[in-house]
Write a protein that holds these residues in place. Structure first.
Motif, PDB file in Angstrom:
ATOM      1  N   ALA A   1       0.820  -1.207   0.000  1.00  0.00           N
ATOM      2  CA  ALA A   1       0.000   0.000   0.000  1.00  0.00           C
ATOM      3  C   ALA A   1       0.861   1.267   0.000  1.00  0.00           C
ATOM      4  O   ALA A   1       0.349   2.352  -0.258  1.00  0.00           O
ATOM      5  CB  ALA A   1      -0.941  -0.004   1.199  1.00  0.00           C
ATOM      6  N   CYS A   2       2.148   1.137   0.248  1.00  0.00           N
ATOM      7  CA  CYS A   2       3.050   2.294   0.136  1.00  0.00           C
ATOM      8  C   CYS A   2       3.031   2.857  -1.281  1.00  0.00           C
ATOM      9  O   CYS A   2       3.352   4.031  -1.492  1.00  0.00           O
ATOM     10  CB  CYS A   2       4.479   1.907   0.521  1.00  0.00           C
ATOM     11  N   GLY A   3       2.657   2.026  -2.240  1.00  0.00           N
ATOM     12  CA  GLY A   3       2.550   2.488  -3.623  1.00  0.00           C
ATOM     13  C   GLY A   3       1.505   3.585  -3.792  1.00  0.00           C
ATOM     14  O   GLY A   3       1.591   4.398  -4.715  1.00  0.00           O
ATOM     15  N   TRP A   4       0.521   3.609  -2.899  1.00  0.00           N
ATOM     16  CA  TRP A   4      -0.496   4.667  -2.959  1.00  0.00           C
ATOM     17  C   TRP A   4       0.161   6.037  -2.856  1.00  0.00           C
ATOM     18  O   TRP A   4      -0.207   6.965  -3.577  1.00  0.00           O
ATOM     19  CB  TRP A   4      -1.510   4.520  -1.823  1.00  0.00           C
ATOM     20  N   ASP A   5       1.125   6.161  -1.957  1.00  0.00           N
ATOM     21  CA  ASP A   5       1.781   7.452  -1.759  1.00  0.00           C
ATOM     22  C   ASP A   5       2.596   7.847  -2.989  1.00  0.00           C
ATOM     23  O   ASP A   5       2.632   9.016  -3.360  1.00  0.00           O
ATOM     24  CB  ASP A   5       2.681   7.419  -0.528  1.00  0.00           C
ATOM     25  N   LEU A   6       3.234   6.888  -3.599  1.00  0.00           N
ATOM     26  CA  LEU A   6       4.037   7.193  -4.779  1.00  0.00           C
ATOM     27  C   LEU A   6       3.160   7.714  -5.911  1.00  0.00           C
ATOM     28  O   LEU A   6       3.488   8.697  -6.564  1.00  0.00           O
ATOM     29  CB  LEU A   6       4.813   5.952  -5.241  1.00  0.00           C
ATOM     30  N   VAL A   7       2.018   7.077  -6.139  1.00  0.00           N
ATOM     31  CA  VAL A   7       1.164   7.456  -7.268  1.00  0.00           C
ATOM     32  C   VAL A   7       0.378   8.731  -6.978  1.00  0.00           C
ATOM     33  O   VAL A   7       0.181   9.548  -7.876  1.00  0.00           O
ATOM     34  CB  VAL A   7       0.208   6.301  -7.652  1.00  0.00           C
ATOM     35  N   THR A   8      -0.064   8.927  -5.737  1.00  0.00           N
ATOM     36  CA  THR A   8      -0.958  10.053  -5.457  1.00  0.00           C
ATOM     37  C   THR A   8      -0.250  11.332  -5.042  1.00  0.00           C
ATOM     38  O   THR A   8      -0.893  12.374  -4.924  1.00  0.00           O
ATOM     39  CB  THR A   8      -1.971   9.682  -4.354  1.00  0.00           C
ATOM     40  N   LEU A   9       1.050  11.294  -4.795  1.00  0.00           N
ATOM     41  CA  LEU A   9       1.779  12.519  -4.469  1.00  0.00           C
ATOM     42  C   LEU A   9       2.327  13.131  -5.756  1.00  0.00           C
ATOM     43  O   LEU A   9       2.279  12.518  -6.819  1.00  0.00           O
ATOM     44  CB  LEU A   9       2.866  12.216  -3.444  1.00  0.00           C
ATOM     45  N   PRO A  10       2.841  14.358  -5.714  1.00  0.00           N
ATOM     46  CA  PRO A  10       3.140  15.117  -6.938  1.00  0.00           C
ATOM     47  C   PRO A  10       3.973  14.392  -7.993  1.00  0.00           C
ATOM     48  O   PRO A  10       3.631  14.442  -9.177  1.00  0.00           O
ATOM     49  CB  PRO A  10       3.892  16.346  -6.408  1.00  0.00           C
ATOM     50  N   LEU A  11       5.035  13.709  -7.601  1.00  0.00           N
ATOM     51  CA  LEU A  11       5.884  13.038  -8.584  1.00  0.00           C
ATOM     52  C   LEU A  11       5.096  11.968  -9.341  1.00  0.00           C
ATOM     53  O   LEU A  11       5.153  11.880 -10.570  1.00  0.00           O
ATOM     54  CB  LEU A  11       7.096  12.408  -7.891  1.00  0.00           C
ATOM     55  N   GLY A  12       4.319  11.175  -8.615  1.00  0.00           N
ATOM     56  CA  GLY A  12       3.526  10.124  -9.243  1.00  0.00           C
ATOM     57  C   GLY A  12       2.411  10.667 -10.110  1.00  0.00           C
ATOM     58  O   GLY A  12       2.140  10.142 -11.195  1.00  0.00           O
ATOM     59  N   LEU A  13       1.743  11.724  -9.645  1.00  0.00           N
ATOM     60  CA  LEU A  13       0.673  12.320 -10.446  1.00  0.00           C
ATOM     61  C   LEU A  13       1.217  12.874 -11.755  1.00  0.00           C
ATOM     62  O   LEU A  13       0.585  12.729 -12.807  1.00  0.00           O
ATOM     63  CB  LEU A  13      -0.035  13.420  -9.650  1.00  0.00           C
ATOM     64  N   LEU A  14       2.376  13.489 -11.689  1.00  0.00           N
ATOM     65  CA  LEU A  14       3.006  14.010 -12.901  1.00  0.00           C
ATOM     66  C   LEU A  14       3.370  12.872 -13.851  1.00  0.00           C
ATOM     67  O   LEU A  14       3.087  12.934 -15.056  1.00  0.00           O
ATOM     68  CB  LEU A  14       4.249  14.814 -12.515  1.00  0.00           C
ATOM     69  N   LEU A  15       3.965  11.824 -13.319  1.00  0.00           N
ATOM     70  CA  LEU A  15       4.325  10.671 -14.138  1.00  0.00           C
ATOM     71  C   LEU A  15       3.088   9.995 -14.712  1.00  0.00           C
ATOM     72  O   LEU A  15       3.061   9.616 -15.883  1.00  0.00           O
ATOM     73  CB  LEU A  15       5.148   9.685 -13.312  1.00  0.00           C
ATOM     74  N   LEU A  16       2.050   9.875 -13.903  1.00  0.00           N
ATOM     75  CA  LEU A  16       0.802   9.274 -14.365  1.00  0.00           C
ATOM     76  C   LEU A  16       0.180  10.096 -15.487  1.00  0.00           C
ATOM     77  O   LEU A  16      -0.343   9.553 -16.460  1.00  0.00           O
ATOM     78  CB  LEU A  16      -0.172   9.134 -13.191  1.00  0.00           C
ATOM     79  N   MET A  17       0.258  11.418 -15.369  1.00  0.00           N
ATOM     80  CA  MET A  17      -0.295  12.279 -16.410  1.00  0.00           C
ATOM     81  C   MET A  17       0.444  12.069 -17.734  1.00  0.00           C
ATOM     82  O   MET A  17      -0.165  12.024 -18.793  1.00  0.00           O
ATOM     83  CB  MET A  17      -0.209  13.741 -15.993  1.00  0.00           C
ATOM     84  N   PHE A  18       1.755  11.913 -17.663  1.00  0.00           N
ATOM     85  CA  PHE A  18       2.527  11.727 -18.900  1.00  0.00           C
ATOM     86  C   PHE A  18       2.402  10.327 -19.474  1.00  0.00           C
ATOM     87  O   PHE A  18       2.442  10.144 -20.677  1.00  0.00           O
ATOM     88  CB  PHE A  18       3.998  12.073 -18.686  1.00  0.00           C
ATOM     89  N   THR A  19       2.247   9.313 -18.620  1.00  0.00           N
ATOM     90  CA  THR A  19       2.168   7.933 -19.121  1.00  0.00           C
ATOM     91  C   THR A  19       0.755   7.530 -19.519  1.00  0.00           C
ATOM     92  O   THR A  19       0.570   6.819 -20.498  1.00  0.00           O
ATOM     93  CB  THR A  19       2.706   6.927 -18.092  1.00  0.00           C
ATOM     94  N   ASP A  20      -0.254   7.963 -18.739  1.00  0.00           N
ATOM     95  CA  ASP A  20      -1.622   7.510 -18.988  1.00  0.00           C
ATOM     96  C   ASP A  20      -2.561   8.621 -19.434  1.00  0.00           C
ATOM     97  O   ASP A  20      -3.743   8.377 -19.642  1.00  0.00           O
ATOM     98  CB  ASP A  20      -2.190   6.866 -17.715  1.00  0.00           C
ATOM     99  N   GLY A  21      -2.070   9.840 -19.514  1.00  0.00           N
ATOM    100  CA  GLY A  21      -2.905  10.959 -19.932  1.00  0.00           C
ATOM    101  C   GLY A  21      -3.476  11.693 -18.735  1.00  0.00           C
ATOM    102  O   GLY A  21      -3.540  11.179 -17.629  1.00  0.00           O
ATOM    103  N   PRO A  22      -3.916  12.949 -18.971  1.00  0.00           N
ATOM    104  CA  PRO A  22      -4.376  13.785 -17.868  1.00  0.00           C
ATOM    105  C   PRO A  22      -5.657  13.270 -17.193  1.00  0.00           C
ATOM    106  O   PRO A  22      -5.888  13.555 -16.032  1.00  0.00           O
ATOM    107  CB  PRO A  22      -4.608  15.155 -18.500  1.00  0.00           C
ATOM    108  N   LEU A  23      -6.479  12.508 -17.871  1.00  0.00           N
ATOM    109  CA  LEU A  23      -7.710  12.014 -17.263  1.00  0.00           C
ATOM    110  C   LEU A  23      -7.468  10.884 -16.285  1.00  0.00           C
ATOM    111  O   LEU A  23      -8.314  10.623 -15.426  1.00  0.00           O
ATOM    112  CB  LEU A  23      -8.706  11.559 -18.342  1.00  0.00           C
ATOM    113  N   ALA A  24      -6.341  10.187 -16.398  1.00  0.00           N
ATOM    114  CA  ALA A  24      -6.042   9.068 -15.491  1.00  0.00           C
ATOM    115  C   ALA A  24      -5.899   9.583 -14.073  1.00  0.00           C
ATOM    116  O   ALA A  24      -6.226   8.919 -13.137  1.00  0.00           O
ATOM    117  CB  ALA A  24      -4.767   8.361 -15.930  1.00  0.00           C
TER     118      ALA A  24
END
Length: 190
Positions: A167-190
């Motif tokens: 569940a530590c992965g939640w912090d990686l994805v939902t904090l700024p670095l992860g959100l930015l990476l998620l936006m670039f990999t999966d698009g802004p709607l992800a």
């Protein structure tokens, strides 16, 4: 007859052949043990880390319901790395915001050796401290889940700790670095 391999029979709850679980599962559960991307051989550390963090955050029910039993070493390594990157991302975000709000801070950091040393010490102590605190909190959450499951009659142990550490992965994805990476990999709607 001698060249055919018989089908393996595994528990539909945990996927182990020697298990005697009595927990009912939905009939749609396959009984095939899913392997956590972090625990798979091959691939880079960061790709396995990101794949596991995304699964734990964006598809938590299928990910955690299929979490196989296992040791705590791999989830602990995952948790420490995920939380360290999340903490570094927070530092970078707060640093960038501080420089945007106080533009003179950047010039002062370049000119003032003492201020640079202070910031460096704060980051060098703060990131590991935050990482340790978050891993311990997630692990405590998992241990509490294990204790609650035992009170309700479960005979399995250790899954809660694995849950908490992954569940530590939640912090990686939902904090700024992860959100930015998620936006670039999966698009802004992800």
């Amino acid at each position: 007859e001698l060249s055919e391999v018989p089908a393996a029979v595994v528990c539909a709850t945990c996927g182990l052949p020697e298990c005697d679980c009595e927990t009912d599962r939905a009939s749609s559960f396959s009984g095939v043990v899913a392997i956590v991307p972090w625990e798979r051989p091959g691939g880079t550390v960061l790709s396995r880390l990101w794949a596991t963090a995304k699964l734990a955050t964006l598809s938590p029910e299928p990910f955690f319901s299929a979490l196989p039993p296992g040791g705590a070493a791999a989830p602990l390594a995952f948790g420490v790395l995920a939380e360290a990157l999340a903490a570094l991302g927070l530092c970078a975000t707060f640093g960038a915001l501080a420089i945007l709000v106080l533009p003179a801070l950047g010039a002062e950091l370049l000119a003032n050796v003492e201020l640079r040393g202070l910031v460096l010490r704060a980051v060098c102590w703060g990131v590991p401290a935050l990482t340790l605190a978050m891993v311990l909190l997630h692990a405590a959450h998992g241990v509490a889940l294990d204790a609650a499951a035992r009170r309700e009659g479960s005979r399995q142990t250790g899954r809660g700790l694995r849950f908490g550490l992954y569940a530590c992965g939640w912090d990686l994805v939902t904090l700024p670095l992860g959100l930015l990476l998620l936006m670039f990999t999966d698009g802004p709607l992800a």
